[in-house]
Scaffold this active site. Structure first.
Site: not given
Length: 557
Positions: A42, A275, A278
């Protein structure tokens, strides 16, 4: 226990760190195809813009620091290219060689990759065409600006990253054009909440092309669907992302139609001991329960913690995502959580909506600003289904409160009861979130009956339309067809109003219209009050006028 983790950014690195805290003796191998792990996606636009000045600030951990702290075998430059769940092994490419790595447990966190369609001319001009998804991308863009000194840039796609990079380039005095294929920017928002964002984009000198697609790239710039040519010394593609799961082709791990990995509530795939989390997985939406892709850092980090706990014997479920997001664009802040109106319509789910316009803090305290809040709610129970806010100060505080309301299925009545901090520099005694609760209650109980911007063109020809603002406000601009009877004169002039007809009311933000509504309703009239008032209408008109002017300009060449 030997755990192999594919992907070393937010979800993968978070899983590895939590797993080590849970189990000091597990053997943990972290495979990352790029040179960096645990970096701040970000923050990438802000490095390009020079706000973040040091490269190192983007990297929360280096491979060495992560190993030193957590004793994880970090392998950067190692790309997973296949998975064999029968043999419990991962095929890995590194330095031109391929090797097999076995596992007891496998965690997939490969993230997402930019969508890059086959645009004619892209390959020929690829030296000046960029995407922005990882640290290396931001370095390339920054270095290109430093070396080539581009004067113009076209940003294709106006989601969060697209607008953030547009702002940062504009701050570097580059003339930016933004091209968006939809009718409005920011896909998580509804059209009516995008008008102010559009007007801010243009006010900052950025050209905005809506409902347009990049059809081709040539040496001078980009060519749009309608033939418009935009000059661009550099081009940034920000057209969304898709799960980076191509390496699972041929494996037994179930994926959806968009390539997303399918997981159960415990983040386990269709194959035992595997697993996933995200940006590469679909999860349940908190409100609708539908499977959605929400590529955000916060859910990925939460999922990493859950996966690590499940690997070490706990049984923890991920309870869904709601897409809470926020963006700063110059002095404007836009934030969203939960469902939007378009999505609720597509689901066929009944809903109500309300626009409230509130000050960021007490009106008598200097320096305040207004925010527009659109709230969607269940028309029977008043449960909060989603919210969108556009404003300046205090937007982050309010969207977080409304996100908590969505997550916990709160109703408007519970919003009223929230005891929130108050002092004049920070809020009002009735916080904007409390006000949302009060207004929705008024709608549910029939005291405030709204109408909306989209209803204005279809108002009955014989309807009585009244603007209850002050005369000076009315003279500065008003909705065509609305006559001015100021609120404070309404009782004295009530006999002038034909109360046998439906009456449509408007004020600046909706409050005076509501007071007028209560007066008239108790004198036998049937009324509707414009939700959001003239403030919302003005932003829509400015946006539509700009779109019309741009279309005329293109016609003239």
């Amino acid at each position: 226990m030997k755990v192999v983790i594919v992907g070393g950014v937010a979800g993968g690195a978070g899983t590895a760190a939590r797993l080590r805290r849970n189990d000091e003796h597990a053997k943990i191998i972290l495979l990352e195809k790029g040179p960096h792990i645990s970096y701040a996606n970000c923050g990438l636009p802000y490095y390009v813009g020079g706000v973040i000045k040091e490269k190192e600030k983007l990297q929360l951990q280096t491979p060495k620091s992560f190993h030193d702290r957590f004793r994880v075998d970090v392998r950067t430059g190692h790309e997973a290219i296949g998975v064999d769940t029968d043999r419990k092994s991962v095929s890995v490419r590194a330095g031109g060689q391929v090797y097999e790595e076995t596992y007891d447990k496998l965690v997939l966190s490969p993230g997402a990759e930019p969508v890059v369609p086959p645009i004619p001319g892209l390959l020929e001009e690829r030296a000046r065409v960029f995407t922005l998804r990882n640290v290396e991308d931001s370095y390339r863009i920054y270095d290109y600006i430093q070396e080539k000194k581009p004067r113009t840039c076209a940003v294709i796609g106006a989601g969060f990253i697209g607008l953030e990079i547009a702002e940062n380039l504009a701050e570097r005095k580059i003339a930016v054009s933004v091209v968006e294929g939809a009718s409005h920017v920011m896909p998580p928002f509804d059209q009516d909440m995008a008008h102010q964002i559009h007007n801010t984009i243009r006010a900052r000198g950025i050209e905005l092309y809506l409902a347009q697609m990049c059809q081709a790239i040539d040496p001078q710039g980009v060519i749009l669907k309608d033939g418009t040519h935009i000059e661009a010394d550099m081009i940034i593609l920000s057209m969304g992302v898709r799960p980076a799961t191509g390496f699972l082709e041929g494996s037994k791990i179930a994926r959806g139609t968009r390539g997303e990995i399918l997981v159960d509530p415990y983040m386990e795939t269709s194959c035992p001991d595997v697993y996933a989390l995200g940006d590469a997985v679909s999860v349940d939406h908190v409100v609708s329960g539908q499977k959605v892709l929400i590529p955000l850092a916060s859910p990925a980090n939460k999922q990493g913690r859950i996966v690590a706990d499940n690997l070490t014997g706990k049984k923890r479920a991920y309870k869904g995502s709601q897409g809470t997001s926020i963006m700063r664009f110059f002095d404007l802040t836009a934030a969203v959580t939960g469902e939007k109106e378009d999505s609720l319509k597509a689901q066929g789910r009944p809903y109500g909506k309300v626009f409230t316009v509130s000050a960021s803090h007490a009106g008598y305290y200097p320096g305040g600003s207004q925010m527009v809040i659109k709230t969607l709610f269940d028309p029977e129970s008043g449960q909060i289904l989603g919210a969108q806010i556009v404003g300046q100060d205090g937007v982050d505080k309010r969207i977080d409160l409304l996100a908590a309301a969505v997550r916990s299925a709160q109703t408007c009545y519970q919003l009223q009861e929230e005891e929130l901090s108050y002092a004049p520099p920070f809020s009002s005694a009735k916080d904007p979130v409390n006000m949302v609760g009060y207004v929705i209650e008024n709608i549910l109980e029939g005291r405030m009956r709204p109408f909306y911007l989209e209803d204005i063109p279809a108002l009955p020809k014989d309807a009585v339309c009244i603007d209850v603002r002050k005369p000076e406000e009315y003279r500065e601009g008003h909705i065509p067809g609305f006559i001015n009877i100021p609120l404070d004169e309404l009782r004295q002039r009530i006999e002038e109003i034909d109360r046998s007809k439906k009456i449509y009311l408007n004020c600046q933000i909706g409050l005076r219209g509501y007071i007028a509504q209560r007066i008239l309703e108790q004198h036998g009239a049937e009324t509707r009050n414009l939700s959001g008032g003239y403030a919302l209408y003005k932003e829509m008109v400015l946006d539509e006028q700009a779109i019309t002017a741009e279309a005329e300009r293109r016609k003239k060449g």
